[in-house]
Design an enzyme around this catalytic site. Structure first.
Site, PDB file in Angstrom:
ATOM      1  N   ASP A  13      33.917 -24.219 -15.434  1.00 34.66           N
ATOM      2  CA  ASP A  13      34.810 -25.032 -14.598  1.00 34.66           C
ATOM      3  C   ASP A  13      34.073 -25.946 -13.635  1.00 34.66           C
ATOM      4  O   ASP A  13      34.577 -26.270 -12.553  1.00 34.66           O
ATOM      5  CB  ASP A  13      35.779 -24.126 -13.805  1.00 34.66           C
ATOM      6  CG  ASP A  13      36.622 -23.263 -14.722  1.00 34.66           C
ATOM      7  OD1 ASP A  13      36.913 -23.707 -15.843  1.00 34.66           O
ATOM      8  OD2 ASP A  13      36.981 -22.143 -14.306  1.00 34.66           O
ATOM      9  N   LYS A  16      33.041 -30.287 -16.456  1.00 40.95           N
ATOM     10  CA  LYS A  16      32.491 -30.828 -17.707  1.00 40.95           C
ATOM     11  C   LYS A  16      33.452 -31.806 -18.361  1.00 40.95           C
ATOM     12  O   LYS A  16      33.058 -32.839 -18.877  1.00 40.95           O
ATOM     13  CB  LYS A  16      32.176 -29.684 -18.692  1.00 40.95           C
ATOM     14  CG  LYS A  16      31.172 -28.684 -18.172  1.00 40.95           C
ATOM     15  CD  LYS A  16      31.007 -27.513 -19.109  1.00 40.95           C
ATOM     16  CE  LYS A  16      32.209 -26.619 -19.221  1.00 40.95           C
ATOM     17  NZ  LYS A  16      32.551 -25.852 -18.005  1.00 40.95           N
ATOM     18  N   GLY A  40      39.003 -24.682 -20.534  1.00 40.67           N
ATOM     19  CA  GLY A  40      40.075 -25.552 -20.043  1.00 40.67           C
ATOM     20  C   GLY A  40      39.397 -26.725 -19.379  1.00 40.67           C
ATOM     21  O   GLY A  40      38.817 -26.577 -18.305  1.00 40.67           O
ATOM     22  N   HIS A  41      39.372 -27.857 -20.054  1.00 40.69           N
ATOM     23  CA  HIS A  41      38.652 -29.027 -19.548  1.00 40.69           C
ATOM     24  C   HIS A  41      39.660 -30.073 -19.094  1.00 40.69           C
ATOM     25  O   HIS A  41      40.473 -30.551 -19.882  1.00 40.69           O
ATOM     26  CB  HIS A  41      37.718 -29.582 -20.635  1.00 40.69           C
ATOM     27  CG  HIS A  41      36.622 -28.620 -20.995  1.00 40.69           C
ATOM     28  ND1 HIS A  41      35.642 -28.885 -21.910  1.00 40.69           N
ATOM     29  CD2 HIS A  41      36.342 -27.372 -20.518  1.00 40.69           C
ATOM     30  CE1 HIS A  41      34.817 -27.847 -21.995  1.00 40.69           C
ATOM     31  NE2 HIS A  41      35.235 -26.918 -21.161  1.00 40.69           N
ATOM     32  N   GLN A 226      32.393 -23.228 -21.129  1.00 35.56           N
ATOM     33  CA  GLN A 226      31.964 -22.172 -20.192  1.00 35.56           C
ATOM     34  C   GLN A 226      30.735 -22.651 -19.403  1.00 35.56           C
ATOM     35  O   GLN A 226      30.536 -23.841 -19.277  1.00 35.56           O
ATOM     36  CB  GLN A 226      31.675 -20.846 -20.937  1.00 35.56           C
ATOM     37  CG  GLN A 226      32.902 -20.156 -21.507  1.00 35.56           C
ATOM     38  CD  GLN A 226      33.436 -20.792 -22.776  1.00 35.56           C
ATOM     39  OE1 GLN A 226      32.732 -20.922 -23.751  1.00 35.56           O
ATOM     40  NE2 GLN A 226      34.699 -21.163 -22.780  1.00 35.56           N
ATOM     41  N   SER A 416      30.242 -36.805  -8.147  1.00 35.97           N
ATOM     42  CA  SER A 416      31.683 -36.967  -8.329  1.00 35.97           C
ATOM     43  C   SER A 416      32.392 -36.647  -7.014  1.00 35.97           C
ATOM     44  O   SER A 416      32.101 -35.631  -6.381  1.00 35.97           O
ATOM     45  CB  SER A 416      32.150 -36.041  -9.448  1.00 35.97           C
ATOM     46  OG  SER A 416      33.542 -36.116  -9.589  1.00 35.97           O
TER      47      SER A 416
HETATM   48  P1  GDP Z   1      35.544 -27.800 -16.800  1.00 40.66           P
HETATM   49  O1  GDP Z   1      36.049 -26.544 -17.425  1.00 40.66           O
HETATM   50  O2  GDP Z   1      34.092 -27.745 -16.505  1.00 40.66           O
HETATM   51  O3  GDP Z   1      35.919 -29.026 -17.581  1.00 40.66           O
HETATM   52  O4  GDP Z   1      36.275 -27.923 -15.389  1.00 40.66           O
HETATM   53  P2  GDP Z   1      37.856 -27.681 -15.112  1.00 40.66           P
HETATM   54  O5  GDP Z   1      38.606 -28.831 -15.644  1.00 40.66           O
HETATM   55  O6  GDP Z   1      38.261 -26.327 -15.555  1.00 40.66           O
HETATM   56  O7  GDP Z   1      37.855 -27.629 -13.531  1.00 40.66           O
HETATM   57  C1  GDP Z   1      37.399 -28.677 -12.747  1.00 40.66           C
HETATM   58  C2  GDP Z   1      38.547 -29.126 -11.839  1.00 40.66           C
HETATM   59  O8  GDP Z   1      38.040 -29.972 -10.826  1.00 40.66           O
HETATM   60  C3  GDP Z   1      39.591 -29.970 -12.550  1.00 40.66           C
HETATM   61  O9  GDP Z   1      40.841 -29.725 -11.981  1.00 40.66           O
HETATM   62  C4  GDP Z   1      39.143 -31.394 -12.297  1.00 40.66           C
HETATM   63  O10 GDP Z   1      40.206 -32.326 -12.330  1.00 40.66           O
HETATM   64  C5  GDP Z   1      38.617 -31.257 -10.908  1.00 40.66           C
HETATM   65  N1  GDP Z   1      37.522 -32.186 -10.542  1.00 40.66           N
HETATM   66  C6  GDP Z   1      36.498 -32.631 -11.310  1.00 40.66           C
HETATM   67  N2  GDP Z   1      35.633 -33.355 -10.568  1.00 40.66           N
HETATM   68  C7  GDP Z   1      36.130 -33.365  -9.308  1.00 40.66           C
HETATM   69  C8  GDP Z   1      35.661 -33.916  -8.070  1.00 40.66           C
HETATM   70  O11 GDP Z   1      34.612 -34.525  -7.979  1.00 40.66           O
HETATM   71  N3  GDP Z   1      36.436 -33.682  -6.976  1.00 40.66           N
HETATM   72  C9  GDP Z   1      37.605 -32.980  -7.021  1.00 40.66           C
HETATM   73  N4  GDP Z   1      38.281 -32.825  -5.883  1.00 40.66           N
HETATM   74  N5  GDP Z   1      38.065 -32.459  -8.170  1.00 40.66           N
HETATM   75  C10 GDP Z   1      37.328 -32.633  -9.287  1.00 40.66           C
HETATM   76  P1  IMO Z   2      35.368 -23.769 -19.210  1.00 45.85           P
HETATM   77  O1  IMO Z   2      34.882 -24.340 -20.510  1.00 45.85           O
HETATM   78  C1  IMO Z   2      35.377 -20.377 -16.476  1.00 45.85           C
HETATM   79  C2  IMO Z   2      35.201 -16.394 -18.281  1.00 45.85           C
HETATM   80  C3  IMO Z   2      36.418 -15.508 -18.123  1.00 45.85           C
HETATM   81  C4  IMO Z   2      35.747 -14.134 -18.081  1.00 45.85           C
HETATM   82  C5  IMO Z   2      34.615 -14.287 -19.098  1.00 45.85           C
HETATM   83  C6  IMO Z   2      34.942 -13.764 -20.485  1.00 45.85           C
HETATM   84  O2  IMO Z   2      36.714 -24.241 -18.806  1.00 45.85           O
HETATM   85  O3  IMO Z   2      34.343 -23.889 -18.139  1.00 45.85           O
HETATM   86  P2  IMO Z   2      36.431 -14.738 -22.478  1.00 45.85           P
HETATM   87  O4  IMO Z   2      37.899 -15.065 -22.538  1.00 45.85           O
HETATM   88  O5  IMO Z   2      35.557 -15.887 -22.789  1.00 45.85           O
HETATM   89  O6  IMO Z   2      36.086 -13.531 -23.282  1.00 45.85           O
HETATM   90  O7  IMO Z   2      36.173 -14.323 -20.927  1.00 45.85           O
HETATM   91  O8  IMO Z   2      34.355 -15.692 -19.172  1.00 45.85           O
HETATM   92  N1  IMO Z   2      35.457 -17.726 -18.881  1.00 45.85           N
HETATM   93  C7  IMO Z   2      35.473 -18.853 -18.189  1.00 45.85           C
HETATM   94  N2  IMO Z   2      35.347 -19.095 -16.858  1.00 45.85           N
HETATM   95  N3  IMO Z   2      35.500 -21.415 -17.330  1.00 45.85           N
HETATM   96  C8  IMO Z   2      35.596 -21.202 -18.657  1.00 45.85           C
HETATM   97  O9  IMO Z   2      35.576 -22.205 -19.555  1.00 45.85           O
HETATM   98  C9  IMO Z   2      35.634 -19.879 -19.142  1.00 45.85           C
HETATM   99  N4  IMO Z   2      35.734 -19.320 -20.368  1.00 45.85           N
HETATM  100  C10 IMO Z   2      35.610 -18.017 -20.189  1.00 45.85           C
HETATM  101  O10 IMO Z   2      37.113 -15.794 -16.934  1.00 45.85           O
HETATM  102  O11 IMO Z   2      35.174 -13.930 -16.824  1.00 45.85           O
HETATM  103 MG    MG Z   3      37.546 -25.131 -17.149  1.00 48.42          MG
END
Ligand code: GDP
Ligand code: IMO
Ligand code: MG
Length: 431
Positions: A13, A16, A40-41, A226, A416
């Site tokens: 999270d 990415k 979840g991207h 991840q 960012s």
């Molecule tokens: P990922 O799994 O690495 O793609 O990240 P996620 O999408 O799960 O979580 C990142 C969250 O931060 C999302 O809700 C993005 O919209 C948000 N986000 C990304 N970059 C920024 C930033 O620079 N500032 C803020 N406030 N939010 C951001």
């Molecule tokens: P993105 O790509 C954050 C974590 C789960 C748990 C562990 C194992 O959005 O960054 P799993 O379901 O993979 O067997 O869970 O990994 N986890 C993540 N945490 N971002 C993710 O993906 C994750 N995918 C799995 O919360 O701790």
């Molecule tokens: Mg994510």
């Protein structure tokens, strides 16, 4: 140029999805190579949010070809829903935009049921998985029982394959976990229908497509899912996911050689978060600053909606991520979330069993015992989410960024300051 890997440098999270979406404006190909719908991207364009679980984050750019490689565990139901949602929003209008490897592992509802049943039985010692069936699907692959994406198009043998797989799964579900079994017949019908919907995206040899693209000097991005500390071999085991999440996995999961890679971009937040159980030395638990990060950063999981645990930036962990991934450049995300905090802390070392260490400890149990050593820095008050050039960042903010880069010895190429595409400050161009 060679391929560029975009990798999560923390516990996932990191942002990415945003980075890959922004980079994709210039990319010809984006490849997802591991993980599954546990990812979840989030992509935010003109204020509209799109959350992708399986489809690469280049999909909002019509000129970019998105590929799902063999290393992915493919939840075909979720994939179909994701395709339909994107199409309804006007994206993915040409099937050639998405290529799915025949060699990807198929993830089915019984994998999810097993994952969830296992977690339930573990009780307090649960991993805190996403419940998306990731562990059971990779187990099937490793034990050579998996159904591959290419198998879905051989309808004659489908039911027999499912029968064979379900014998063991149903026994476990019914007799060990006391959960309802699955019917091979019903599943076969469901899969036959899904396979017709997914047939236009089938690609018999994604590894060759990627090889040709790299040979033709196309711009190719590999999108990690991840984060490094969730890696099956090098993460905080057993509190990890079931795939290899580090940069080397991009080659393995997409079927290309390591000599094709030119850059590895590590994505890190300006602080740290983690979802699920496991050690987290810089966590601000029951702390008003932890609450601040949670609320201002909207730190709720994009896949499960769970609250993310929040804490200070951990340079010991980041140094480790830089080493195990070969990270050449960093993207520093969510810097805007820190605006308004009077004092900031960065963890520069740990104290472990009376000794100061700067190398991340991998011995089981060591991280749980590690105590954090912090460097304190003054914060800044200004809202930086409107800033569009790094030079305009407040002095203390620039100092924070420069301290991170110099402590890590790795350049920060991108900053960012918000979820939107335009809220991206480039220090150096990507390509
Ligand atoms: P990922 O799994 O690495 O793609 O990240 P996620 O999408 O799960 O979580 C990142 C969250 O931060 C999302 O809700 C993005 O919209 C948000 N986000 C990304 N970059 C920024 C930033 O620079 N500032 C803020 N406030 N939010 C951001
Ligand atoms: P993105 O790509 C954050 C974590 C789960 C748990 C562990 C194992 O959005 O960054 P799993 O379901 O993979 O067997 O869970 O990994 N986890 C993540 N945490 N971002 C993710 O993906 C994750 N995918 C799995 O919360 O701790
Ligand atoms: Mg994510």
């Amino acid at each position: 140029m060679g391929g560029i890997i975009v990798i999560g440098a923390q516990w996932g999270d990191e942002g990415k999805g945003k980075v890959v979406d922004v980079f994709s404006a210039e990319a010809d190909y984006v490849i997802r190579y591991q993980g599954g719908a546990n990812a979840g991207h989030t992509l935010t364009v003109d204020g509209k949010k799109t959350i992708l679980h399986l489809i690469p984050s280049g999909i909002l750019h019509p000129h970019t070809t998105c590929i799902i490689g063999s290393g992915v565990v493919l939840d075909v139901e979720t994939l179909h829903e994701e395709i339909t949602t994107l199409q309804k929003s006007g994206f993915l209008q040409r099937p050639e935009q998405l290529l799915i490897s025949d060699g990807a592992t198929v993830l089915l509802p019984y994998h999810r049921a097993l994952d969830q049943a296992r977690e339930e039985k573990r009780g307090l010692s649960k991993i805190g998985t996403t419940g998306k069936g990731i562990g059971p699907a990779y187990e099937d692959r490793a034990s050579r029982k998996a159904l591959l994406f290419g198998d879905l198009f051989h309808h004659d043998s489908l039911e027999a394959k499912l029968e064979a797989s379900l014998q063991e799964k149903n026994f476990l579900l019914e007799h060990f976990y006391q959960k309802p079994p699955f019917s091979a017949k019903e599943l076969t019908e469901k899969i036959k229908h899904l396979s017709e919907q997914l047939a236009p995206y089938r690609c018999k040899n994604t590894s060759q497509v990627i090889y040709k693209a790299l040979s033709a000097k196309k711009k190719v991005l590999f999108e990690g899912a991840q984060g490094s500390l969730l890696d099956l071999l090098h993460g905080t085991y057993p509190y990890v996911t079931s795939s290899s999440t580090i940069a080397g996995s991009a080659c393995v999961g997409s079927g290309i050689g390591p000599t094709s890679i030119e850059k590895v971009i590590g994505i890190t937040k300006a602080y740290t978060t983690r979802v699920g159980a496991g050690p987290f030395p810089t966590e601000l638990k029951n702390d008003p600053i932890g609450e601040w990060l949670l609320n201002k950063g909207h730190e709720y999981g994009s896949t499960t909606g769970r609250q993310r645990r929040c804490g200070w930036l951990d340079l010991v962990a980041l140094r480790y991520a830089i080493r195990i991934n070969g990270i050449t450049h960093l993207a520093l995300m969510k810097l805007d979330v820190l605006s308004g905090l009077e004092q900031l802390k960065i963890c520069t070392a740990y104290e472990l069993d009376g000794k100061t260490i700067t190398d991340y400890p991998v011995t089981p149990g060591a991280l749980e015992r590690a105590k954090t050593i912090y460097k304190e820095m003054p914060g800044w008050k200004e809202d930086i989410s409107y800033i569009r050039s790094a030079k305009e960042l407040p002095k203390n903010c620039l100092n924070y960024v420069q301290t991170i880069a110099s402590e890590l010895g790795t350049p920060i190429d991108v900053i960012s300051v918000g979820p939107g595409r335009e809220q991206t400050l480039w220090i150096r161009p990507l390509f």
